[in-house]
Design a protein around this motif. Structure first.
Motif, short mmCIF file in Angstrom:
data_model
loop_
_atom_site.label_atom_id
_atom_site.label_comp_id
_atom_site.label_asym_id
_atom_site.label_seq_id
_atom_site.Cartn_x
_atom_site.Cartn_y
_atom_site.Cartn_z
N ARG A 50 103.38 8.61 8.66
CA ARG A 50 103.03 7.63 9.69
C ARG A 50 103.35 6.21 9.22
N LEU A 110 105.90 3.66 10.97
CA LEU A 110 105.49 2.36 11.49
C LEU A 110 106.39 1.26 10.97
N ALA A 128 109.85 1.50 12.29
CA ALA A 128 109.96 1.12 13.70
C ALA A 128 110.61 -0.24 13.87
N ASN A 164 111.11 7.43 16.98
CA ASN A 164 110.57 6.97 15.71
C ASN A 164 109.08 7.22 15.60
N VAL A 165 108.36 6.97 16.71
CA VAL A 165 106.90 7.12 16.69
C VAL A 165 106.49 8.58 16.50
#
Length: 397
Positions: A137, A141, A144, A262-263
């Motif tokens: 994660r 992030l 991103a 991406n998320v």
């Protein structure tokens, strides 16, 4: 709320600032794709000649990134990244006022030194600040930032270039770089320093065949994407009529979908492992690029394909990075510094490959060239697991 979740929330502002730093650097790289014709016209040269600045910039980052980690291992990471952004801003400012192609390439090339100090350091900082359970994660992030560079930075820069000129678009990048250089020391603190490593130790990472295969994967997957993205103005001319606003709309569709890719890539990688997610994403880019020439006459169909391409293209990097870190967490900073080098080598080789495809077979051949290079990325990624199986060592995620 668990201790891990509390820790992740405390570090989220740092991740956001790092993501914005990558956004600025990524925008500087990606915005050139939409502005190639305008820059070439102003500097009285060709789009192919302007694309050389992408290669020189990327080669500098590729060479300087490991050099920075070797020569400056004890410099606080926040200071290193802040100075890197300042150097990046100076180089971009030179490019923004360039009177000719030589000065433009010189400014872009100098800004690469700053990018080399920021990009691998920011990625390694995200991995070191996050708990192992949240590493995917955190990488997603921070990564991103590059996705937003295509979702917002490149389309906005293309639109601004059409309204106020490409120089104004670059000055906006300079301003953001200066602001973030001041914010990083405030929000990104207490980044653990990796133990000092000699040149021999850093090169030893490359003795691992699994790492080499993943770095080759990075070169090919980044090149496959950029071969098409850099020459997107030519590739989409049939559907956009060569107009900037329509090209910006396609890039926006690509970028917004890329944010989604991406998320979701981080949580999916944490849950299902890097092998499955990277394989699906690489195959997705192959399919999207292979289909693109067949829908070039329709703007609506091109927008759909660009969106599908965006989801897959920006879901690729996270599982590959995750795999690198997972192989040996203790040497992950070294591996990620080589990842950054591989990424920029991929960017550097994309313009000549794309220009060759464009010159020999026309715009329709460019997406096929990108798809072929992506197939090579998939082959080397799967090879990294074959090497692991032969050694019977690390986990398969």
């Amino acid at each position: 709320m668990t201790i891990i979740e509390q820790s992740y929330r405390r570090t989220t502002p740092a991740f956001v600032v790092l993501a914005l730093g990558l956004f600025v650097v990524g925008t500087n790289a990606f915005v050139i794709a939409g502005l190639l014709p305008e820059i070439a016209a102003t500097l009285h040269t060709s789009a192919g000649a302007v694309s050389v600045s992408i290669t020189t910039y990327s080669l500098v980052v590729a060479v300087a990134a490991p050099a920075v980690s070797i020569l400056l291992p004890r410099v606080p990471r926040s200071a290193l990244m802040a100075v890197g952004l300042a150097v990046f801003a100076v180089g971009t400012a030179v490019a923004a006022v360039a009177p000719d192609l030589g000065w433009f390439i010189a400014g872009r090339t100098f800004s690469g030194i700053g990018g080399a100090a920021l990009v691998p350091t920011a990625t390694a900082a995200a991995a070191s600040l996050a708990a192992p359970e949240k590493r995917g994660r955190a990488l997603a992030l921070v990564g991103a930032g590059f996705t937003l560079a295509t979702a917002v930075g490149s389309p906005l820069g293309t639109a601004l270039g059409g309204v106020a000129g490409w120089r104004f678009a670059l000055w906006c990048v300079v301003g953001l770089g200066v602001v973030l250089a001041a914010l990083i020391p405030v929000f990104v603190r207490n980044v653990p320093l990796a133990p000092p490593a000699s040149l021999k130790q850093r090169l030893a990472v490359l003795a691992n065949l699994r790492v080499l295969a993943l770095l080759a994967t990075t070169v090919f997957m980044i090149a496959g994407f950029n071969i098409v993205y850099i020459f997107s103005a030519a590739v989409t001319r049939a559907s956009t009529g060569g107009t900037g606003p329509l090209l910006a709309a396609l890039l926006l569709a690509y970028g917004i979908a890329g944010v989604v890719g991406n998320v979701v890539a981080g949580p999916l990688t944490d849950r299902f492992g890097s092998r499955r997610i990277a394989t699906y994403a690489l195959l997705g880019q192959v399919v999207a690029l292979a289909v693109l020439p067949f829908v070039e006459a329709s703007f609506a169909a091109s927008a759909v394909v660009f969106a599908l391409w965006g989801v897959t293209a920006f879901a690729m990097a996270i599982p590959v990075q995750h795999r690198l870190v997972h192989l040996d967490p203790e040497s992950s900073a070294l591996a990620l510094s080589w990842y950054s080098t591989a990424m920029y080598v991929g960017i550097a080789i994309a313009p000549p490959i794309g220009a060759l495809a464009l010159g020999t077979g026309g715009a329709q051949v460019v997406p096929f060239a990108g798809a072929a290079v992506t197939v090579a990325a998939l082959a080397t990624f799967l090879l990294s697991f074959a090497a692991r199986a032969a050694r019977r060592s690390a986990p398969t995620r």
